[in-house]
Design a protein around this motif. Sequence first.
Motif, PDB file in Angstrom:
ATOM      1  N   ILE A  44      22.986  16.667  -2.430  1.00 51.72           N
ATOM      2  CA  ILE A  44      22.229  15.424  -2.291  1.00 51.72           C
ATOM      3  C   ILE A  44      22.710  14.772  -0.996  1.00 51.72           C
ATOM      4  O   ILE A  44      23.677  14.004  -1.000  1.00 51.72           O
ATOM      5  N   PRO A  45      22.085  15.101   0.139  1.00 51.09           N
ATOM      6  CA  PRO A  45      22.511  14.501   1.410  1.00 51.09           C
ATOM      7  C   PRO A  45      22.286  12.996   1.384  1.00 51.09           C
ATOM      8  O   PRO A  45      21.155  12.535   1.212  1.00 51.09           O
ATOM      9  N   CYS A  46      23.360  12.234   1.556  1.00 54.65           N
ATOM     10  CA  CYS A  46      23.246  10.787   1.368  1.00 54.65           C
ATOM     11  C   CYS A  46      24.458  10.087   1.977  1.00 54.65           C
ATOM     12  O   CYS A  46      25.458   9.858   1.305  1.00 54.65           O
ATOM     13  N   ASN A  47      24.382   9.762   3.255  1.00 46.86           N
ATOM     14  CA  ASN A  47      25.460   9.028   3.927  1.00 46.86           C
ATOM     15  C   ASN A  47      25.660   7.670   3.263  1.00 46.86           C
ATOM     16  O   ASN A  47      24.698   6.975   2.931  1.00 46.86           O
ATOM     17  N   LYS A  48      26.904   7.295   3.081  1.00 48.23           N
ATOM     18  CA  LYS A  48      27.221   6.021   2.435  1.00 48.23           C
ATOM     19  C   LYS A  48      26.620   4.823   3.172  1.00 48.23           C
ATOM     20  O   LYS A  48      26.424   3.761   2.582  1.00 48.23           O
ATOM     21  N   ARG A  49      26.335   4.990   4.466  1.00 47.37           N
ATOM     22  CA  ARG A  49      25.789   3.895   5.267  1.00 47.37           C
ATOM     23  C   ARG A  49      24.261   3.888   5.320  1.00 47.37           C
ATOM     24  O   ARG A  49      23.671   2.968   5.882  1.00 47.37           O
ATOM     25  N   HIS A  50      23.622   4.909   4.782  1.00 54.45           N
ATOM     26  CA  HIS A  50      22.156   4.962   4.769  1.00 54.45           C
ATOM     27  C   HIS A  50      21.673   4.333   3.464  1.00 54.45           C
ATOM     28  O   HIS A  50      21.308   5.018   2.509  1.00 54.45           O
ATOM     29  N   THR A  51      21.641   3.015   3.435  1.00 53.58           N
ATOM     30  CA  THR A  51      21.416   2.294   2.180  1.00 53.58           C
ATOM     31  C   THR A  51      19.959   2.246   1.733  1.00 53.58           C
ATOM     32  O   THR A  51      19.677   1.975   0.567  1.00 53.58           O
ATOM     33  N   CYS A  52      19.008   2.542   2.637  1.00 57.10           N
ATOM     34  CA  CYS A  52      17.595   2.494   2.251  1.00 57.10           C
ATOM     35  C   CYS A  52      17.066   3.860   1.812  1.00 57.10           C
ATOM     36  O   CYS A  52      15.867   4.016   1.581  1.00 57.10           O
ATOM     37  N   ILE A  53      17.940   4.839   1.670  1.00 58.45           N
ATOM     38  CA  ILE A  53      17.504   6.196   1.335  1.00 58.45           C
ATOM     39  C   ILE A  53      16.989   6.287  -0.095  1.00 58.45           C
ATOM     40  O   ILE A  53      17.460   5.582  -0.989  1.00 58.45           O
ATOM     41  N   GLU A  54      15.981   7.135  -0.283  1.00 55.45           N
ATOM     42  CA  GLU A  54      15.521   7.519  -1.615  1.00 55.45           C
ATOM     43  C   GLU A  54      16.016   8.945  -1.832  1.00 55.45           C
ATOM     44  O   GLU A  54      15.458   9.881  -1.266  1.00 55.45           O
ATOM     45  N   PRO A  55      17.067   9.134  -2.622  1.00 59.48           N
ATOM     46  CA  PRO A  55      17.772  10.420  -2.683  1.00 59.48           C
ATOM     47  C   PRO A  55      16.891  11.585  -3.141  1.00 59.48           C
ATOM     48  O   PRO A  55      16.022  11.429  -3.994  1.00 59.48           O
ATOM     49  N   ASN A  56      17.158  12.737  -2.543  1.00 59.66           N
ATOM     50  CA  ASN A  56      16.518  13.986  -2.952  1.00 59.66           C
ATOM     51  C   ASN A  56      17.567  15.079  -3.020  1.00 59.66           C
ATOM     52  O   ASN A  56      18.517  15.104  -2.221  1.00 59.66           O
ATOM     53  N   GLY A  57      17.391  15.987  -3.969  1.00 64.06           N
ATOM     54  CA  GLY A  57      18.284  17.122  -4.100  1.00 64.06           C
ATOM     55  C   GLY A  57      17.698  18.341  -3.420  1.00 64.06           C
ATOM     56  O   GLY A  57      16.479  18.513  -3.362  1.00 64.06           O
ATOM     57  N   ILE A  58      18.577  19.183  -2.896  1.00 69.86           N
ATOM     58  CA  ILE A  58      18.168  20.428  -2.238  1.00 69.86           C
ATOM     59  C   ILE A  58      18.923  21.575  -2.884  1.00 69.86           C
ATOM     60  O   ILE A  58      20.152  21.565  -2.954  1.00 69.86           O
ATOM     61  N   GLY A  59      18.186  22.558  -3.367  1.00 65.41           N
ATOM     62  CA  GLY A  59      18.772  23.726  -4.016  1.00 65.41           C
ATOM     63  C   GLY A  59      17.655  24.623  -4.489  1.00 65.41           C
ATOM     64  O   GLY A  59      16.542  24.153  -4.773  1.00 65.41           O
ATOM     65  N   SER A  60      17.899  25.917  -4.597  1.00 63.21           N
ATOM     66  CA  SER A  60      16.832  26.866  -4.911  1.00 63.21           C
ATOM     67  C   SER A  60      16.262  26.682  -6.306  1.00 63.21           C
ATOM     68  O   SER A  60      15.155  27.137  -6.592  1.00 63.21           O
ATOM     69  N   MET A  61      17.004  26.024  -7.191  1.00 63.55           N
ATOM     70  CA  MET A  61      16.512  25.791  -8.549  1.00 63.55           C
ATOM     71  C   MET A  61      15.736  24.472  -8.665  1.00 63.55           C
ATOM     72  O   MET A  61      15.258  24.117  -9.743  1.00 63.55           O
ATOM     73  N   LEU A  62      15.590  23.766  -7.557  1.00 56.69           N
ATOM     74  CA  LEU A  62      14.819  22.529  -7.499  1.00 56.69           C
ATOM     75  C   LEU A  62      13.518  22.758  -6.734  1.00 56.69           C
ATOM     76  O   LEU A  62      13.304  23.823  -6.160  1.00 56.69           O
ATOM     77  N   GLY A 288      25.504  31.017  -2.748  1.00 58.52           N
ATOM     78  CA  GLY A 288      24.454  30.166  -3.299  1.00 58.52           C
ATOM     79  C   GLY A 288      24.302  28.820  -2.639  1.00 58.52           C
ATOM     80  O   GLY A 288      23.545  27.968  -3.135  1.00 58.52           O
ATOM     81  N   ALA A 289      25.001  28.569  -1.535  1.00 54.13           N
ATOM     82  CA  ALA A 289      24.796  27.301  -0.815  1.00 54.13           C
ATOM     83  C   ALA A 289      23.336  27.210  -0.385  1.00 54.13           C
ATOM     84  O   ALA A 289      22.733  28.215   0.010  1.00 54.13           O
ATOM     85  N   PRO A 290      22.724  26.038  -0.467  1.00 55.20           N
ATOM     86  CA  PRO A 290      21.309  25.915  -0.094  1.00 55.20           C
ATOM     87  C   PRO A 290      21.022  26.478   1.292  1.00 55.20           C
ATOM     88  O   PRO A 290      21.804  26.291   2.228  1.00 55.20           O
ATOM     89  N   PHE A 291      19.899  27.178   1.383  1.00 47.93           N
ATOM     90  CA  PHE A 291      19.502  27.849   2.622  1.00 47.93           C
ATOM     91  C   PHE A 291      18.352  27.073   3.257  1.00 47.93           C
ATOM     92  O   PHE A 291      17.329  26.802   2.623  1.00 47.93           O
ATOM     93  N   TYR A 292      18.532  26.714   4.525  1.00 45.70           N
ATOM     94  CA  TYR A 292      17.594  25.888   5.287  1.00 45.70           C
ATOM     95  C   TYR A 292      16.984  26.766   6.374  1.00 45.70           C
ATOM     96  O   TYR A 292      17.690  27.193   7.284  1.00 45.70           O
ATOM     97  N   VAL A 293      15.685  27.073   6.286  1.00 49.63           N
ATOM     98  CA  VAL A 293      15.092  28.046   7.204  1.00 49.63           C
ATOM     99  C   VAL A 293      14.008  27.423   8.086  1.00 49.63           C
ATOM    100  O   VAL A 293      13.280  26.526   7.671  1.00 49.63           O
ATOM    101  N   LEU A 294      13.943  27.924   9.318  1.00 49.71           N
ATOM    102  CA  LEU A 294      12.890  27.536  10.251  1.00 49.71           C
ATOM    103  C   LEU A 294      11.815  28.602  10.186  1.00 49.71           C
ATOM    104  O   LEU A 294      11.899  29.649  10.824  1.00 49.71           O
ATOM    105  N   GLY A 295      10.810  28.357   9.381  1.00 50.82           N
ATOM    106  CA  GLY A 295       9.793  29.384   9.136  1.00 50.82           C
ATOM    107  C   GLY A 295      10.170  30.179   7.906  1.00 50.82           C
ATOM    108  O   GLY A 295      10.167  29.632   6.809  1.00 50.82           O
ATOM    109  N   PRO A 296      10.543  31.458   8.045  1.00 53.19           N
ATOM    110  CA  PRO A 296      10.558  32.245   9.278  1.00 53.19           C
ATOM    111  C   PRO A 296       9.145  32.553   9.793  1.00 53.19           C
ATOM    112  O   PRO A 296       8.216  32.716   9.002  1.00 53.19           O
ATOM    113  N   LEU A 297       9.023  32.642  11.104  1.00 55.24           N
ATOM    114  CA  LEU A 297       7.751  33.024  11.703  1.00 55.24           C
ATOM    115  C   LEU A 297       7.597  34.538  11.599  1.00 55.24           C
ATOM    116  O   LEU A 297       8.487  35.279  12.023  1.00 55.24           O
ATOM    117  N   VAL A 298       6.479  34.978  11.061  1.00 50.15           N
ATOM    118  CA  VAL A 298       6.336  36.401  10.725  1.00 50.15           C
ATOM    119  C   VAL A 298       5.616  37.222  11.787  1.00 50.15           C
ATOM    120  O   VAL A 298       5.420  38.428  11.636  1.00 50.15           O
TER     121      VAL A 298
END
Length: 435
Positions: A44-62, A288-298
């Motif tokens: 759940i990326p969420c800096n303590k100073r980003h107070t207006c954030i609406e939290p989201n979870g990132i993971g392959s099971m989400l 199992g760390a979340p994987f963040y991909v650009l594309g992939p372009l095929v």
Amino acid sequence: MNYTTQMDAARKGIVTKEMEAVAAKEQMDIKELMDYMAKGQIIIPCNKRHTCIEPNGIGSMLKTKINVNLGISRDWKDMDMEIEKVNNAVKMGAESIMDLSSYGDTRTFRKRLTQECPAIIGTVPIYDAVVYYHKPLKEITSQEWLDIVRMHAEDGVDFMTIHCGINKETAGRFKRNKRLTNIVSRGGSIIFAWMEMTGQENPFYEHYDEILDICQEYDITMSLGDACRPGCLKDASDISQIEELITLGELTKRAWEKNVQVMVEGPGHMPLNQIAANMEIQKTICQGAPFYVLGPLVTDVAPGYDHITAAIGGAIAATYGASFLCYVTPAEHLRLPNLDDVKEGIIASRIAAHAADIAKGIKGARDWDDQMSTARKKLDWEAMFDLSMDPEKARRYRAEAKPEKEDTCSMCGNFCAVKNMNRILDGEIVNIYDE
């Protein structure tokens, strides 16, 4: 009980308000969510100073999340235009905005994002260092690179892409194993050039523990950058890419030891038949760390349509393990995207993400499609528009070719299978031709 990061809280059994928000969005039991977070498989990326954030979870099971790259550049300095893109992106469902600004008053733009935008905010500090110090690349010191990381942390960004996987060893192997397109990552090319000119080790690798301490202090998610991602099909899955991934797997473990949340960045350009295997390799090496991909372009031959090439690859990648898709616009490889390009890129990426969620069996994912199918069966045009991923475009297309009869469209008219099946099953006479 105190905690330093969301991961630390999960390991200590502390339920945070961010966890509660994510569990509700994902229809997931909070204990299950915390178990995945404790293992590093949901973040759940969420800096303590980003107070207006609406939290989201990132993971392959989400549900698969999407990121939108924006920012000012030397050739496009209109900050208000970029803010308009940000606001539109959030309205269209983007969960994350990545500020890739590389010119001018970057800090003002970054602070405006973290003070006003509810989406997850990411940055690439290495870009900003070049802008901030106003001096030749080789004169930037290791300490100055680290100082920029702390500045971004203080400004409230939720995740930072840090190119720490390309150390002197991997750089040497890259030079020995020639590529068609060399290094196409901007951050990767910058740090590679700095290492070559100074003869020094990558400071983000050498001082990795110091960076982790900053991340822990502000609860910043480390996005381990893929400096050696392939920039063409020929370079996909080569030695440089895989060796860097192995290094990123080692760095993932070190981050977890300090309760720092991690996601790992991935390709790039890649043939269809290699995508599933790459997802499995990443899941294994990075546990199992979340994987963040650009594309992939095929494919490499569709400039102007790379939002499509990326969506094809993204749908496959997310089906087999990627959890975070970086959008690609029609302007990729050509120019900075305008407002229309951003919209096209977001919609393409959302289609890919949703298609993958259906394939993965994510809870509630197909409900949306079933609702649309019900509206189509009833020929309920208003409901179809409301359920569309892009309601404005759906309404406009129908209005541009208004049918003679409201219960048909201009494609089929009286030949409409849906209308005729509804009528015949209701016991009515169907003539078609003379109606």
